[in-house]
Design a protein around this motif. Sequence first.
Motif, PDB file in Angstrom:
ATOM      1  N   GLU A 144       8.569  -5.872 -14.383  1.00  0.00           N
ATOM      2  CA  GLU A 144       9.984  -5.535 -14.226  1.00  0.00           C
ATOM      3  C   GLU A 144      10.730  -5.779 -15.539  1.00  0.00           C
ATOM      4  OE1 GLU A 144      11.591  -3.898 -12.342  1.00  0.00           O
ATOM      5  OE2 GLU A 144      13.647  -4.569 -12.213  1.00  0.00           O
ATOM      6  N   MET A 200      10.755  -7.538  -2.831  1.00  0.00           N
ATOM      7  CA  MET A 200       9.301  -7.383  -2.862  1.00  0.00           C
ATOM      8  C   MET A 200       8.606  -8.570  -2.198  1.00  0.00           C
ATOM      9  SD  MET A 200       8.807  -5.655  -6.586  1.00  0.00           S
ATOM     10  CE  MET A 200       8.584  -3.872  -6.670  1.00  0.00           C
ATOM     11  N   ALA A 201       9.148  -9.744  -2.418  1.00  0.00           N
ATOM     12  CA  ALA A 201       8.549 -10.932  -1.808  1.00  0.00           C
ATOM     13  C   ALA A 201       8.627 -10.830  -0.279  1.00  0.00           C
ATOM     14  CB  ALA A 201       9.255 -12.192  -2.301  1.00  0.00           C
ATOM     15  N   MET A 228       6.809  -1.561  -0.098  1.00  0.00           N
ATOM     16  CA  MET A 228       6.540  -1.988  -1.471  1.00  0.00           C
ATOM     17  C   MET A 228       6.541  -0.786  -2.407  1.00  0.00           C
ATOM     18  SD  MET A 228       6.047  -4.801  -3.064  1.00  0.00           S
ATOM     19  CE  MET A 228       4.986  -6.171  -2.547  1.00  0.00           C
ATOM     20  N   LEU A 250      12.961  -8.182  -6.909  1.00  0.00           N
ATOM     21  CA  LEU A 250      11.779  -9.029  -6.741  1.00  0.00           C
ATOM     22  C   LEU A 250      11.844  -9.827  -5.436  1.00  0.00           C
ATOM     23  CD1 LEU A 250      11.273 -10.079 -10.458  1.00  0.00           C
ATOM     24  CD2 LEU A 250       9.763  -8.597  -9.115  1.00  0.00           C
ATOM     25  N   SER A 267       2.177  -1.974  -6.587  1.00  0.00           N
ATOM     26  CA  SER A 267       2.598  -1.798  -5.188  1.00  0.00           C
ATOM     27  C   SER A 267       1.482  -1.157  -4.357  1.00  0.00           C
ATOM     28  CB  SER A 267       3.889  -0.978  -5.102  1.00  0.00           C
ATOM     29  OG  SER A 267       3.616   0.405  -5.220  1.00  0.00           O
ATOM     30  N   ASP A 317      -1.702 -13.391  -9.065  1.00  0.00           N
ATOM     31  CA  ASP A 317      -0.431 -13.477  -8.342  1.00  0.00           C
ATOM     32  C   ASP A 317       0.319 -12.152  -8.458  1.00  0.00           C
ATOM     33  OD1 ASP A 317       2.162 -13.891  -7.498  1.00  0.00           O
ATOM     34  OD2 ASP A 317       2.338 -15.879  -8.434  1.00  0.00           O
ATOM     35  N   SER A 358       8.927  -0.133  -5.572  1.00  0.00           N
ATOM     36  CA  SER A 358       8.394   0.081  -6.923  1.00  0.00           C
ATOM     37  C   SER A 358       8.946   1.371  -7.535  1.00  0.00           C
ATOM     38  CB  SER A 358       6.859   0.092  -6.911  1.00  0.00           C
ATOM     39  OG  SER A 358       6.365   1.352  -6.496  1.00  0.00           O
ATOM     40  N   LEU A 376       3.131 -11.021  -7.177  1.00  0.00           N
ATOM     41  CA  LEU A 376       4.570 -11.047  -7.436  1.00  0.00           C
ATOM     42  C   LEU A 376       4.857 -11.467  -8.873  1.00  0.00           C
ATOM     43  CD1 LEU A 376       5.774 -12.427  -3.998  1.00  0.00           C
ATOM     44  CD2 LEU A 376       6.181 -10.137  -4.904  1.00  0.00           C
ATOM     45  N   GLU A 393       6.055  -8.296   0.864  1.00  0.00           N
ATOM     46  CA  GLU A 393       4.682  -8.753   0.696  1.00  0.00           C
ATOM     47  C   GLU A 393       4.242  -9.614   1.893  1.00  0.00           C
ATOM     48  OE1 GLU A 393       2.360  -7.870  -0.961  1.00  0.00           O
ATOM     49  OE2 GLU A 393       0.937  -9.492  -1.248  1.00  0.00           O
ATOM     50  N   MET A 401       4.417  -8.464 -10.902  1.00  0.00           N
ATOM     51  CA  MET A 401       5.562  -7.581 -10.744  1.00  0.00           C
ATOM     52  C   MET A 401       6.742  -8.053 -11.597  1.00  0.00           C
ATOM     53  SD  MET A 401       5.294  -6.641  -6.738  1.00  0.00           S
ATOM     54  CE  MET A 401       4.507  -5.099  -6.252  1.00  0.00           C
ATOM     55  N   ALA A 402       6.921  -9.342 -11.644  1.00  0.00           N
ATOM     56  CA  ALA A 402       8.018  -9.880 -12.457  1.00  0.00           C
ATOM     57  C   ALA A 402       7.797  -9.525 -13.930  1.00  0.00           C
ATOM     58  CB  ALA A 402       8.120 -11.396 -12.279  1.00  0.00           C
TER      59      ALA A 402
END
Lengths: 617, 617, 288, 288
Positions: C254, D250-251, D174, D247, C178, C245, D178, C247, D254, C250-251
């Motif tokens: 997570e 977050m998208a 973000m 997520l 982040s 990437d 997080s 995101l 972003e 982040m996936a």
Amino acid sequence: MKKNANDTDIQIAICGSAGDGTIAAGDILKRAMSLQGYKVIAFDLYPAEIRGFGKCISRIRISSGQTYSLKPQSDALVSLNDPHAIPHVVEVRDYGAVIYEDTPMARIPEGGHISAHVRPAQIPYGLGIRHISEQATGSARSRNIVVLGYMAGLLGMTRDVFHQTIGEKFKTKAPAVAEQNLKAFDAGYDLATRVFRLDTIEIKPPRHTKSGADAVMMTGNGAVVRGFLDAGIDNYFGYPITPATSIMERLTVEMPKTGGRVLQTEDEISAIAATIGAGYTGARTATATSGPGLALMAEMVGLGVMAEVPSVIVVSQRGGPSTGLPTKTEQSDLNMAVFGGAGDAQRIVLAPTNVEGCYKCAGKAFEIAEKFQTPVIVLLDLYLSNRYETVIPPKRNPFLRKPEKKIAVRNGNGAYKRFAATADHVSPRSVPGEPGLMHTVTGLEHNEMGRPSDLPEVHLAMSHKRHKKLKGALNLRGLTLCKRFGDEGEVDVGILGWGSTFGEILEAMYAAQSEGIRCSAMKVVMLSPLPIEQIAAFHDDCGEVLVPELNYEGQFAGLVSGELGRPVTRLSQVTGAPMRVEEILNEVRRLSGKQSPARKTKQQDTGDERALEAGLS
Amino acid sequence: MKKNANDTDIQIAICGSAGDGTIAAGDILKRAMSLQGYKVIAFDLYPAEIRGFGKCISRIRISSGQTYSLKPQSDALVSLNDPHAIPHVVEVRDYGAVIYEDTPMARIPEGGHISAHVRPAQIPYGLGIRHISEQATGSARSRNIVVLGYMAGLLGMTRDVFHQTIGEKFKTKAPAVAEQNLKAFDAGYDLATRVFRLDTIEIKPPRHTKSGADAVMMTGNGAVVRGFLDAGIDNYFGYPITPATSIMERLTVEMPKTGGRVLQTEDEISAIAATIGAGYTGARTATATSGPGLALMAEMVGLGVMAEVPSVIVVSQRGGPSTGLPTKTEQSDLNMAVFGGAGDAQRIVLAPTNVEGCYKCAGKAFEIAEKFQTPVIVLLDLYLSNRYETVIPPKRNPFLRKPEKKIAVRNGNGAYKRFAATADHVSPRSVPGEPGLMHTVTGLEHNEMGRPSDLPEVHLAMSHKRHKKLKGALNLRGLTLCKRFGDEGEVDVGILGWGSTFGEILEAMYAAQSEGIRCSAMKVVMLSPLPIEQIAAFHDDCGEVLVPELNYEGQFAGLVSGELGRPVTRLSQVTGAPMRVEEILNEVRRLSGKQSPARKTKQQDTGDERALEAGLS
Amino acid sequence: MNEHLKPVYLEEKLDEIRADGHQDYRSKAIPTWCPGCGYYSMTEGFTMALNRLGIEPENTVVVSGIGCASRFPFFVNTYGFHTLHGRTLPVATGIKQANDALTVVAVGGDGDAFAIGAGHIPHAARRNVDITYLVFDNGIYGLTKGQASPTSAVGFKTPTTPYDNCDQPLNPLMMLLSYRASWVGQAYAGRPHHLADMIAEAMAHRGFSYLHILSPCVTFDKTDMTYANLDVGVRDLPGDHDRTDLLAAMAQVEAKEAPALGVFFEEGRPTLGDAMIETIRRAGGQAA
Amino acid sequence: MNEHLKPVYLEEKLDEIRADGHQDYRSKAIPTWCPGCGYYSMTEGFTMALNRLGIEPENTVVVSGIGCASRFPFFVNTYGFHTLHGRTLPVATGIKQANDALTVVAVGGDGDAFAIGAGHIPHAARRNVDITYLVFDNGIYGLTKGQASPTSAVGFKTPTTPYDNCDQPLNPLMMLLSYRASWVGQAYAGRPHHLADMIAEAMAHRGFSYLHILSPCVTFDKTDMTYANLDVGVRDLPGDHDRTDLLAAMAQVEAKEAPALGVFFEEGRPTLGDAMIETIRRAGGQAA
Ligand SMILES: Cc1ncc(C[n+]2csc(CCOP(=O)(O)OP(=O)(O)O)c2C)c(N)n1
Ligand SMILES: Cc1ncc(C[n+]2csc(CCOP(=O)(O)OP(=O)(O)O)c2C)c(N)n1
Ligand code: SF4
Ligand code: SF4
Ligand SMILES: [Mg+2]
Ligand SMILES: [Mg+2]
């Protein structure tokens, strides 16, 4: 050093509300007079809030000889806003001038006009400021310049220099701006020359007209910046805080021009941490803050002491405790500067007493920090940070730009001892990049190799080393650590002072001498370690020792008494304003047995029981 | 108060490496003796590192009368590890016992066995500790208990009480564990009863056998926890740091049992911030830390002073500066505790001198903080935090559990003045939840309403209020703020002390008296504001005033001299260990003109020039 | 001949270890860590990485805070600064700012980084200070004897959570993403070779690189982040993971029941040093 | 009759404003903010939210740090604590910990929150302290006269970035995601009614709610976060945004060229107070 009675010594106060151009008018006046070679001391007060129409007041003292502070009374007061200026009428001396708008815009409440407050002995000069501005420039926005011109004409100041100064001030703006302002100035000036002058003030030619071109007006913060630059500062890390912010703001402009780097960090802890990190690499690095920031830095300064890494920390004090009075002056962070860390963490603390001292202390601080491998705190206060003085910059850069350092070498068996015992307790230092001299520094107690150790003999020896090496700072060359002024030998009263207040102390001392009191003053610039021998000798000579300072507790007095084991008389003032010369003088009179009877009444008037009490403790 | 020569007064040192069960054996000894009504003082030293086989040493003094510190010399030394124990053989008095393993496991280097270090006048007791343990329990793991039994038998201690103590110690383990340990104990004990005793030590029955059941062994940190609980602590916020951590660890266990809340915060700044936040709601809230943590708290403590919010901060000092010596003791955070904030930010600082004092100061601190609406720092050090003493807990809870507070009311025109001027300078306080008394507190200077103000008269009045109200703390009831011991009236030497060192001071004073020196000691518990009248009166009575303390700079001496304006003699020790009684005694002799000739040689031996120097300043 | 069937001679192996040179990066001090502590792998991995990248010890500065992890600088033969609890990154930033030529590695424990030091990480990351930050996460305060840390699991019993930890742990990798740290990866002390590779890769990255290293505290944690649990818990990042990437990274983070090892995110952008040089250029100055 | 065509009578309107009661939540102090400053909307939105939720002023504590934004407590008629720069959240945590019955609202500027205070946010969020945190983001240090802040855009010229700002700004939303803050939303001073709704919703959430409020500093920022730029810049969150999906949130965050207004994420989980009560229960104690 004594003043010559024939010299020029006048003080002008310009008062208005934010937006009236008060500070700008003051600025032109300062520069014009300085350009002619007069000595100028000036201090502006701004409102604490960003917004609104808070009071601005610019006080400017112009003299041909050396003076040391503002005078308690001004020779002329210029009002751009009556409600703000009225309380300051009493500051004008007898036969001094009060200059104001005589055709106010709207109906005003009873007593709302300044003319109702001018005392019989003062001389009122009312003029249609707004009207003149509108006539001369088509707008009321040049009121400040009109009245500046009027004042200049009234006091017989030279027109040309003002023209030159105004031209310079507006040279980055459209040419019409300077033109308008020149017209406004002349309108005021011409008017004044036709006025019948009742006052006795006179502007006499300055002593050293030539020096005018060399002299510069500088604030304490400006001088710190100059000192840093002349000493070759490499890095600066800082976080904004009043009244230190302008140091960072100017350095961000100047340092990159010569390859220097400035970083605004996320807080004060990071600022000092990065300063010490950079110091570890051998780079000249500084930070600046005020009391709340120094409080946050306390732990990290201790690391600097323990790991013997040089760093320079400028602290400009403001009113405290806590967030306190961010736009008012005070000298109440002394205890924290000297004692504010865990453990026996002595550091070097320097407090300049005037603008020139700011330059010297700031520049020298790097050398000192490197020489003794330790943090150096340079202690200013808002009054010193923001006040203007005329300074003649030195012809030659007075600072060593390359650190004098001991060369570190591996000893016989291949091991480099970063903290080796030496005669002067300072060990040869190596910095990253030097092959074969790798070592780790730490905030843990450590042996000569720098390895953690908590053996009794190691802690004893290292405590010894860290304290003893600082004693060397008492033999420093090229910087005044303490100095006595006034009468030699035995005196009735000695005034011991530090920091910005020392100007007022000198003024008071000269005044006391002129009343026949045997009197000396000693300024102490090096506050830690204290030059205790000189202070003791001074104490020996003085019937009474008075310590005037801008804090409640008498912090310097406590520090001196604590080391000396002898009594001193405290004089404290915590109003957010500079010390009043009269206040010091009264104490000197009292201590010398020559109390003026006027004093008693005055004390009762202000109800300032604290000052009395403190004076007695 | 003087000691009766017929009383029991013996000291045992048990030394081994981490993992040998040194501390556990000491623990059983302490508890067993305390149970019988003896007074016990004990202090354990652990290694600084988590890992490895660092030295552990447990020193336990057992007496029937009151004593005040450990003795410089022990009557018996028990070695579970010779390399660690050898340096401590010199600490055993003439005719004292040294107990050790006489069948070492492997070949050892010359001089590696302890028997080679026993001095002629000392009495060696070698036994096959490992062998006996293996025989009695089938494993060598009970060596510590075997040797404990042997020592108990040798000195004629009662077997039953040890059985009881061992039973209790292992009651949460499998029954076999206690059984094994009892066997090991008896094996050692029986062996000792068959040994020919050369020593003169004797255990005499304690004076008050009955009190044994009531008496508890407590450390300074344990007493702080007890004090907090008895005073009804509501919230605790803290961050782990040696030597304060155990306070939080015990509170996390105890407080929830009565509905209290403990939060381990992300750092010390948060800990004090949350403490002050909770204090603002009226809840009794504390935090505890050591020097580095207090340094981080400096800014926030200043807010507590300015906003007049109560809070309690326990500080257990360790060796400094910086990270310093985390597992060694020192009294060098005094300056920071008293002076470590921006501005004139006086706070209340209490330093207990013994375990019982820790209990009282901790519990009382809430009342004081509430009464004066300000932060209260309770200053311990590692030595006091970790040392055990027998204490008889009070029959009745000595603390006020509900704050005495002034009731806040709206005044006539509906405005509540949070910071109203009052005779005692303490203003009526309201807390969130009380209708109609809403207000905002701030770290900015503020008027009686709590609104920001930087007017000179407001700052003066409020500075006055904040300082004056604290003077009231000098009239506190129910807590000893300072106290004189020893000879009354004029004396040759007065010893002025604070904190953990005061035990050693008392021992030295009684020793000096027994040498015919007229001598007094004064303990000062309230370090800020200082009870300066009493200190001045004491100073008047003393030919010389000696200030022994565990820091390099003589911080308390400086504080006292600073307020008093008179000289004192400093005695500093920075070895990480408690002050040596002999060191104080020698200074007392020197100051009284009765210097013992032995002293000079000793000084040269240890090469401790600093102690001499400091003593002279 | 099959590599794995070749017999290993002890002397030969020792010569090989000596010859490869990474031992030169070790200091003479013997680590004070407990036997079995995960931190030994870091020393090994770090010295191997330095050796592989051919960085001179005298041009390297290792900066740490306070904690067991932070004792690290004493055990490697480079310049070192053992600073204060939580202040690793600002000190490291100062060092790098003052001398771009140095390789600066910051080291600390989970408490040092995410409790007391948490405020500095976003700023080092956003400024893209060209340093490598190695966080040794044992989910505990080791040096102060086992209290809960910001990465301790819910339910963990420690001296400060005698009735079990209730605070939800932080997700350090998610945090770093982040902040848009320009290199984010994870390794495990129980996989020392991968660890060494990751340290080398992190150090080779130009900009702020963050390597999270899972490491058991064998002395104070017998139940949670143990070798036994981690050995079966960790997984590799999927082969097709796109490290550019954010995101996607982040996936992966997570899905934290099974911590993934590898490089989550990487991005090239100007460093703080670049910004400084640009500023100097704009001011008309000459960079030193 | 069409609502919009109804004539508005001044006296009637004033009566209406007085009658709705939210003015009672205003203190007698006149805000010291510059005319036109975005912060006026916050006072209005906050008092409307309190009024709507029916919270008594005496049971409300507003906690702030230092900055223009942090002057807020003086202008509302509740209990207030104007603390230190950056220390808003730990003080607020202490207040809530000590008295669960209070409604605690923390307020601060972007510098207060994300520069000096950045270390406290993850911890308030993970512990799920049941407070509302309103950050007034003007992308600048207002009170100290306009220096760059951690949310200032690259290229922004200020007194401390005379050659333009080079540091990449942080992405506060973000970051909060997080940390898994249990309620994360964004509002804009230029949309006061939406702002009031969002404050009310944030306060109604049980747990830690974070509302980011974009607010122009009219005095020191003439180029970047101005009303003119923001008015066209902001957008609403898509109608189908799933606020339980981290997520997805977050998208949305972003995609920051056009800041979205609305609630990004929401989750129900035990608060710090719940954890405390559970701990007390396990210890066999009685919660106060
Ligand atoms: C300002 C300050 N607070 C607290 C401490 C005590 N302390 C030392 S190390 C540590 C935590 C260590 O935990 P971590 O950072 O996870 O490192 P580890 O020991 O687990 O490797 C603490 C709280 C300290 N040294 N300084
Ligand atoms: C410890 C400390 N450092 C610095 C300051 C000076 N200071 C006051 S407000 C402020 C920043 C304000 O910016 P922000 O938080 O964004 O609030 P704004 O004024 O923009 O609303 C700073 C640096 C301070 N008061 N205390
Ligand atoms: S206590 Fe834990 S983290 Fe520290 S050295 Fe031992 S095993 Fe490693
Ligand atoms: S300076 Fe900016 S943020 Fe502060 S009150 Fe004025 S417009 Fe608002
Ligand atoms: Mg850890
Ligand atoms: Mg802002």
